[in-house]
Write a protein that holds these residues in place. Structure first.
Motif, PDB file in Angstrom:
ATOM      1  N   GLU A  51       6.991   6.802 -10.458  1.00 18.83           N
ATOM      2  CA  GLU A  51       6.877   5.651  -9.553  1.00 18.83           C
ATOM      3  C   GLU A  51       7.490   5.961  -8.184  1.00 18.83           C
ATOM      4  O   GLU A  51       6.914   5.609  -7.151  1.00 18.83           O
ATOM      5  CB  GLU A  51       7.533   4.410 -10.170  1.00 18.83           C
ATOM      6  CG  GLU A  51       6.812   3.864 -11.395  1.00 18.83           C
ATOM      7  CD  GLU A  51       5.404   3.350 -11.112  1.00 18.83           C
ATOM      8  OE1 GLU A  51       5.054   3.129  -9.943  1.00 18.83           O
ATOM      9  OE2 GLU A  51       4.640   3.178 -12.082  1.00 18.83           O
ATOM     10  N   ASN A  55       5.390   6.346  -4.744  1.00 17.85           N
ATOM     11  CA  ASN A  55       5.728   5.526  -3.579  1.00 17.85           C
ATOM     12  C   ASN A  55       5.835   6.399  -2.331  1.00 17.85           C
ATOM     13  O   ASN A  55       5.426   5.981  -1.239  1.00 17.85           O
ATOM     14  CB  ASN A  55       7.051   4.776  -3.807  1.00 17.85           C
ATOM     15  CG  ASN A  55       6.838   3.483  -4.560  1.00 17.85           C
ATOM     16  OD1 ASN A  55       5.717   3.108  -4.857  1.00 17.85           O
ATOM     17  ND2 ASN A  55       7.934   2.817  -4.871  1.00 17.85           N
ATOM     18  N   HIS A  59       3.359   5.283   0.383  1.00 14.39           N
ATOM     19  CA  HIS A  59       3.971   4.469   1.439  1.00 14.39           C
ATOM     20  C   HIS A  59       4.728   5.265   2.500  1.00 14.39           C
ATOM     21  O   HIS A  59       5.083   4.698   3.530  1.00 14.39           O
ATOM     22  CB  HIS A  59       4.948   3.460   0.833  1.00 14.39           C
ATOM     23  CG  HIS A  59       4.361   2.593  -0.241  1.00 14.39           C
ATOM     24  ND1 HIS A  59       3.385   1.658   0.017  1.00 14.39           N
ATOM     25  CD2 HIS A  59       4.604   2.522  -1.574  1.00 14.39           C
ATOM     26  CE1 HIS A  59       3.062   1.048  -1.121  1.00 14.39           C
ATOM     27  NE2 HIS A  59       3.791   1.554  -2.095  1.00 14.39           N
ATOM     28  N   GLY A 113       6.362  -0.813  -9.132  1.00 17.66           N
ATOM     29  CA  GLY A 113       7.050   0.490  -9.115  1.00 17.66           C
ATOM     30  C   GLY A 113       8.563   0.386  -8.986  1.00 17.66           C
ATOM     31  O   GLY A 113       9.296   0.856  -9.868  1.00 17.66           O
TER      32      GLY A 113
END
Ligand SMILES: Nc1ncnc2c1ncn2[C@@H]1O[C@H](COP(=O)(O)OP(=O)(O)OP(=O)(O)O)[C@@H](O)[C@H]1O
Ligand SMILES: [Mg+2]
Length: 142
Positions: A51, A55, A59, A113
């Motif tokens: 997770e 990310n 992101h 997440g």
């Protein structure tokens, strides 16, 4: 007395690389299995790492993962180069997501997440500064 490091690994994570994204989590999983760590603990490590790694892929602008294995624990640090999270409390909420349509089409963006990383960790710290980057440090007891 400081804890003795048994093994340590470093991985680079490239933003937007969905092909290699998840490789660090899978390599760490293999190492933990080879060390004979209980499968329930391996699962927690793998979920938290995957997770946090994804990310960074989805992101962030890219970053690094450092995993350090001690006799009784594993410590993982995820450090990326931005864009950072403005409101950490909001980002930690189940269901909050700013994932793009592309990421959502690939099954990401449930906003699960960060809450799952915290849930699977025995120690969890997140620090983030808008425009600078995000750092997550977690410890999972073996
Ligand atoms: N490394 C990061 N850099 C910048 N923003 C981040 C980072 N990690 C998380 N975020 C922000 O926090 C939000 C929540 O993250 P979380 O992992 O919980 O959900 P998600 O990634 O959007 O969806 P899911 O993880 O369920 O696929 C993200 O949508 C994003 O806005
Ligand atoms: Mg996520």
């Amino acid at each position: 007395m400081s804890k003795i490091e048994l093994l340590s690994y470093e991985f680079d994570v490239t933003a937007g690389d969905f092909i290699r994204g998840g490789e660090s989590a899978s390599q760490i999983k293999n190492v933990m299995q080879q060390l004979g760590v209980d499968s329930k603990i391996v699962k927690k490590i793998c979920v938290a790492c995957y997770e946090a790694e994804m990310n960074m892929v989805i992101h962030s602008f890219g970053g690094k993962i450092k995993a350090t294995i001690f006799k009784d624990s594993i410590e993982m640090k995820f450090h990326d180069e931005g864009p950072g999270i403005e409101d950490i409390e909001l980002a930690m909420k189940v269901g909050y997501s700013t994932a793009s349509d592309d990421a959502r089409n690939m099954g990401f963006g449930a906003g699960m997440g960060l809450p799952n990383i915290k849930k699977n960790s025995d120690e969890f710290e997140i620090e983030s500064y808008k425009g600078k980057g995000t750092e997550i440090k977690l410890v999972i007891n073996l």
